[in-house]
Motif scaffolding. Structure first.
Motif, mmCIF file in Angstrom:
data_model
loop_
_atom_site.group_PDB
_atom_site.id
_atom_site.type_symbol
_atom_site.label_atom_id
_atom_site.label_comp_id
_atom_site.label_asym_id
_atom_site.label_seq_id
_atom_site.Cartn_x
_atom_site.Cartn_y
_atom_site.Cartn_z
ATOM 1 N N ALA A 125 0.825 -1.201 0.000
ATOM 2 C CA ALA A 125 0.000 0.000 0.000
ATOM 3 C C ALA A 125 0.866 1.261 0.000
ATOM 4 N N GLY A 126 1.961 1.223 0.742
ATOM 5 C CA GLY A 126 2.860 2.375 0.757
ATOM 6 C C GLY A 126 3.464 2.651 -0.601
ATOM 7 N N GLY A 127 3.879 1.588 -1.293
ATOM 8 C CA GLY A 127 4.436 1.770 -2.631
ATOM 9 C C GLY A 127 3.399 2.287 -3.612
ATOM 10 N N THR A 128 2.144 1.825 -3.487
ATOM 11 C CA THR A 128 1.079 2.303 -4.371
ATOM 12 C C THR A 128 0.809 3.784 -4.135
ATOM 13 N N ARG A 165 -8.449 12.875 -19.356
ATOM 14 C CA ARG A 165 -7.253 12.157 -18.914
ATOM 15 C C ARG A 165 -7.054 12.314 -17.401
ATOM 16 N N ILE A 166 -7.238 13.529 -16.882
ATOM 17 C CA ILE A 166 -7.069 13.757 -15.441
ATOM 18 C C ILE A 166 -8.096 12.962 -14.650
ATOM 19 N N VAL A 167 -9.357 13.018 -15.076
ATOM 20 C CA VAL A 167 -10.423 12.314 -14.350
ATOM 21 C C VAL A 167 -10.176 10.808 -14.360
ATOM 22 N N ASP A 168 -9.799 10.275 -15.505
ATOM 23 C CA ASP A 168 -9.608 8.824 -15.607
ATOM 24 C C ASP A 168 -8.428 8.352 -14.773
ATOM 25 N N VAL A 169 -7.312 9.075 -14.833
ATOM 26 C CA VAL A 169 -6.140 8.667 -14.054
ATOM 27 C C VAL A 169 -6.425 8.794 -12.562
ATOM 28 N N ALA A 170 -7.133 9.850 -12.163
ATOM 29 C CA ALA A 170 -7.471 10.002 -10.745
ATOM 30 C C ALA A 170 -8.397 8.878 -10.279
ATOM 31 N N THR A 171 -9.360 8.506 -11.119
ATOM 32 C CA THR A 171 -10.263 7.408 -10.757
ATOM 33 C C THR A 171 -9.505 6.092 -10.635
ATOM 34 N N GLY A 172 -8.673 5.798 -11.615
ATOM 35 C CA GLY A 172 -7.876 4.569 -11.554
ATOM 36 C C GLY A 172 -6.928 4.554 -10.376
ATOM 37 N N SER A 173 -6.347 5.704 -10.053
ATOM 38 C CA SER A 173 -5.435 5.775 -8.910
ATOM 39 C C SER A 173 -6.168 5.493 -7.604
ATOM 40 N N ALA A 174 -7.375 6.033 -7.460
ATOM 41 C CA ALA A 174 -8.146 5.797 -6.244
ATOM 42 C C ALA A 174 -8.514 4.323 -6.097
ATOM 43 N N GLY A 183 -6.913 1.735 -7.466
ATOM 44 C CA GLY A 183 -5.689 0.983 -7.178
ATOM 45 C C GLY A 183 -5.235 1.147 -5.742
ATOM 46 N N LEU A 184 -5.341 2.353 -5.213
ATOM 47 C CA LEU A 184 -4.932 2.592 -3.827
ATOM 48 C C LEU A 184 -5.859 1.864 -2.863
ATOM 49 N N LEU A 185 -7.156 1.840 -3.163
ATOM 50 C CA LEU A 185 -8.101 1.141 -2.300
ATOM 51 C C LEU A 185 -7.816 -0.359 -2.281
ATOM 52 N N CYS A 186 -7.524 -0.928 -3.447
ATOM 53 C CA CYS A 186 -7.176 -2.354 -3.497
ATOM 54 C C CYS A 186 -5.881 -2.630 -2.734
ATOM 55 N N LEU A 230 -4.843 -1.057 -0.145
ATOM 56 C CA LEU A 230 -5.095 -0.973 1.293
ATOM 57 C C LEU A 230 -5.856 -2.186 1.816
ATOM 58 N N LEU A 231 -6.743 -2.750 0.994
ATOM 59 C CA LEU A 231 -7.603 -3.829 1.455
ATOM 60 C C LEU A 231 -7.016 -5.213 1.226
ATOM 61 N N ALA A 232 -6.223 -5.384 0.189
ATOM 62 C CA ALA A 232 -5.736 -6.716 -0.192
ATOM 63 C C ALA A 232 -4.233 -6.812 0.064
ATOM 64 N N TRP A 233 -3.869 -7.458 1.161
ATOM 65 C CA TRP A 233 -2.466 -7.705 1.500
ATOM 66 C C TRP A 233 -1.626 -6.428 1.380
ATOM 67 N N PRO A 234 -1.931 -5.415 2.192
ATOM 68 C CA PRO A 234 -1.241 -4.125 2.040
ATOM 69 C C PRO A 234 0.249 -4.169 2.334
ATOM 70 N N ALA A 235 0.705 -5.172 3.068
ATOM 71 C CA ALA A 235 2.130 -5.228 3.426
ATOM 72 C C ALA A 235 2.978 -5.894 2.356
ATOM 73 N N GLY A 236 2.365 -6.377 1.274
ATOM 74 C CA GLY A 236 3.146 -7.036 0.230
ATOM 75 C C GLY A 236 3.773 -8.319 0.740
ATOM 76 N N ALA A 237 5.009 -8.550 0.347
ATOM 77 C CA ALA A 237 5.693 -9.784 0.743
ATOM 78 C C ALA A 237 6.363 -9.674 2.107
ATOM 79 N N ARG A 238 6.347 -8.496 2.714
ATOM 80 C CA ARG A 238 7.063 -8.332 3.987
ATOM 81 C C ARG A 238 6.477 -9.230 5.072
ATOM 82 N N ARG A 239 5.136 -9.238 5.168
ATOM 83 C CA ARG A 239 4.515 -10.076 6.183
ATOM 84 C C ARG A 239 4.540 -11.544 5.767
ATOM 85 N N GLU A 240 4.366 -11.791 4.479
ATOM 86 C CA GLU A 240 4.315 -13.178 4.015
ATOM 87 C C GLU A 240 5.674 -13.856 4.119
#
Length: 738
Positions: free
Chosen positions: A453-456, A537-546, A548-551, A553-563
């Motif tokens: 999540a931090g990297g995203t 372009r701004i609206v689409d990138v902002a929507t996609g960024s939001a 991606g960031l939500l995913c 935060l919700l799906a394994w936010p620590a990446g491989a560090r915890r695993e």
């Protein structure tokens, strides 16, 4: 710059041809984005020819995905379900190695482009034609236009390492210890072994596939590393100290290192082990060890030749290690069971144990290279557990690789689920809100998503700033130029060169700003455009960024560090029964009556731990846990597996081990299991259990005749000592208080 020139040439050649030559804008769009997808968005590793081969193999898959996306664009929910399946399948293809993983983002873009409205199945032929031309042009540019030169292959690197090992074995056999800095010096041997680590090899040369050849070459590399480390240990510090007591006390990394010969050269010289005179004396006292080392040297030369020529080494013929090892062990047993004056001194017994262990590594290396260079199905090869894949059909090997990672504990499975959910959600939002150029939403999710999540968040923050700056520049250009397509045609080439060359150098913000200019210049030539294109372009990138960031935060936010913590701890805990089971096999009365311990659980957890470690090392950002030596954990697990296989190989004499020796060996194994559990708890981030009590002091071979004179128990002693020293070094790598 070379890559930017290749991709720009391939993209613009097809784009200009279809826009201005034959007036087919739909075909031009796919001719433009085909090279961009596989040349820029896909980090395909390797030389120019290697990348061209991957690109050509990806073309049929890309055609299928464009067809699928065109058909499923009929309804939003159909496109979303297709996106979930395609996103998961292509991301999970990373289990097949770095090349399929590298091509996956570009292939996903092909489906993303085609699955958006308008639903126009009549344009499918034009889309496929444009994609085919663009991909073929990119493959040609990879080969002929400023191609990336090839690097040394894995076989070449392995052959060089084996050659150095052979010279070191020959020097050890002759008792020659040349000056520090020579090819067979301990430091050079250890560094040569480290060069075989997958993290130090180009991704395209890593044997990461599921087939027999890749599995065998990866196993050969591990065996070569172990052989080099054992030769380095033998070169400077032949064991002269009793090891059961020091190996099982769990006290102090320095003491363990001294006991196993891991101390520095200065310490070795201080004990008198670094001189030629001492080496010659040892060689004279132990001629069988010198003979076996000579056979290892000859075998290494044969293996290196086979790796360079591509012809498998002979299954039999000089030197035949199996027979030589059994003769060597038979001689040790004869000496140990004979009159007291025939029993060699303890240093010679322990040196023999070290020589036998490294010879077993050479035997494993020979077998693995033979299987890797042949690649065909073979009859069962002993030890069956280590070479289980040699007689397994290829489709079953791939099935086992896939099913082995179909678990929530696999980081590859986690990445695939995270990516599929993000892309599916983005497609649902873009379709439900009817966003103009909605595929930019999915493109933002695809390119900005990170394992943590931090990297995203870091990527999203920079991307939004860059997109805003690029949109301002693009809006100004569209207002000033208007509908003069010639101006956009002139801007497209330098904009692509700048975006693809400077973007990777200057960061995500610059890449997004310049890429915004590229797509705007391209779409302005296909259809009339206004400054609102930059707004979209701004609206689409902002929507996609939001999204991606939500995913993130919700799906394994620590990446491989915890695993990586979980898998490493589970790996070490699974090794405990293997250690005690191996000890019971060696102590069984009569010999051979105890069943061999199962190794399948350790092998399965080892694969999951390796995958987690590889992703962990690839994740940018915080390295607060970098001091934990995860690679040493993997080496320790491999050491346990190898010992469990080779220690029970030889027939034990029909001689009852004394109760005192049996109790001491079992106590040593028990304390090693406690040490393993202790390090596992540290790996998992738990509070480490208390130090186990020290084992009673081990007395010399003249005082305990039931333990040390038996060669199998000397080998067991050596194995337990090495393992405990490795665990002590892992524990010492953790800062105090963590």
């Amino acid at each position: 710059m070379h890559r930017a020139i290749r991709v720009t040439t391939a993209s613009c050649a097809g784009f200009y041809l279809f826009v201005y030559g034959v007036d087919r804008p739909e075909t031009a769009l796919y001719a433009l984005f085909g090279p961009v997808a596989l040349g820029i968005l896909s980090p395909i590793p390797g030389s120019g020819r290697q990348r061209a081969a991957v690109i050509l193999r990806a073309l049929p898959v890309g055609l299928v995905l464009v067809t699928l996306g065109t058909v499923l664009a009929v309804h939003t929910w159909a496109a979303v379900l297709g996106m979930l399946v395609v996103g998961f399948a292509l991301t999970f293809a990373a289990v097949a190695g770095p090349r399929p993983a590298g091509a996956a983002p570009g292939l996903q873009l092909f489906y993303i482009l085609a699955c958006f409205p308008p639903y126009a199945p009549d344009t499918l032929g034009a889309r496929l034609a444009g994609l085919t031309l663009g991909v073929l042009l990119l493959a040609a540019c990879e080969v002929y236009l400023l191609p990336t030169p090839p690097t040394a292959t894995y076989r070449q690197s392995l052959a060089d390492a084996v050659t150095i090992a052979g010279r070191a074995a020959a020097a050890a056999a002759s008792g020659d210890r040349s000056a520090e800095g020579a090819d067979d010096s301990a430091d050079r041997l250890r560094e040569t072994g480290r060069q075989l680590r997958l993290s130090r090899l180009p991704p395209a040369e890593r044997p990461a596939g599921a087939g027999r050849a890749d599995r065998a070459l990866a196993q050969a590399g591990a065996a070569a590393r172990r052989l080099l480390d054992q030769l380095a240990h033998l070169r400077h510090t032949p064991p002269t100290v009793s090891v059961v007591a020091t190996a099982t006390s769990g006290r102090g990394a320095n003491a363990d290192a001294d006991a196993t010969g891991q101390d520095t050269k200065a310490e070795a010289d201080a004990t008198g082990q670094g001189t030629k005179a001492d080496a010659g004396a040892e060689t004279d006292a132990d001629a069988p060890s010198a003979d076996l080392l000579g056979r290892v040297a000859a075998l290494c030369e044969a293996i290196a030749t086979a790796l360079r020529t591509g012809r498998p080494p002979p299954r039999s013929g000089p030197p035949v290690l199996d027979a030589a090892m059994r003769d060597f062990q038979g001689l040790r047993i004869t000496q140990a069971t004979g009159p007291p004056q025939s029993v060699p001194p303890a240093p010679v017994l322990r040196r023999q144990s070290s020589v036998l262990a490294l010879t077993e590594s050479a035997r494993i290396l020979q077998t693995a290279v033979r299987v890797g260079l042949d690649g065909r199905r073979r009859p069962p090869i002993p030890p069956r557990e280590l070479f289980w894949y040699a007689d397994t059909p290829t489709y079953l090997l791939w099935w086992r690789r896939l099913t082995g990672h179909m678990t929530l504990r696999s980081v590859l499975f986690q990445n695939a689920v995270r990516t599929a959910l993000g892309l599916g959600a983005a497609r649902l939002v873009a379709g439900s809100l009817d966003l103009s150029h909605g595929f930019w939403v999915l493109l933002a999710v695809l390119t900005l998503g990170r394992p943590t999540a931090g990297g995203t968040w870091t990527a999203v923050r920079s991307a939004l700033a860059g997109t805003l700056a690029g949109a301002l520049a693009t809006g100004t250009l569209l207002l000033v130029v208007g509908r003069h397509t010639d101006a956009y045609a002139a801007v497209l080439v330098p904009a692509m060169l700048a975006a693809f060359a400077l973007g990777p150098l200057l960061g995500i913000a610059w890449a997004q700003a310049l890429f915004t200019l590229v797509v705007s210049a391209a779409f302005a030539q296909i259809a009339p455009a206004s400054w609102q294109l930059a707004e979209d372009r701004i609206v689409d990138v902002a929507t996609g960024s939001a999204i991606g960031l939500l995913c993130g935060l919700l799906a394994w936010p620590a990446g491989a560090r915890r695993e990586v913590r979980r898998t490493m701890a589970a790996l070490l805990r699974s090794c405990g029964p293997l250690i005690t089971g191996t000890v019971e096999v060696l102590l069984a009365t009569p010999p051979g009556t105890a069943p061999l311990p199962p190794t399948r659980p350790v092998l399965h957890r080892l694969r999951l731990a390796e995958a987690a470690y590889l992703q962990y090392r690839s994740e940018p950002g915080d390295r607060s846990e970098v001091s934990m030596d995860w690679h040493a954990v993997l080496i320790t697990a491999n050491h346990i597996l190898l010992g469990a296989h080779w220690l029970p190989r030889f027939d034990l004499p029909e001689r009852t081990v004394t109760p005192e020796a049996t109790a001491l060996a079992r106590t040593a194994a028990g304390h090693l299991v406690l040490a393993t559990d202790r390090v596992a708890a540290i790996c998992a981030g738990e509070g480490p259990p208390p130090q186990p009590p020290a084992v009673p002091a081990y007395r010399s071979p003249t005082e305990v005749r039931g333990l040390s004179p038996l060669p199998a128990l000397i080998d067991l002693e050596h194995w337990l000592n090495s393992l405990t020293a490795q665990l002590a070094r892992i524990e010492s790598s953790v800062p105090p208080g963590r």
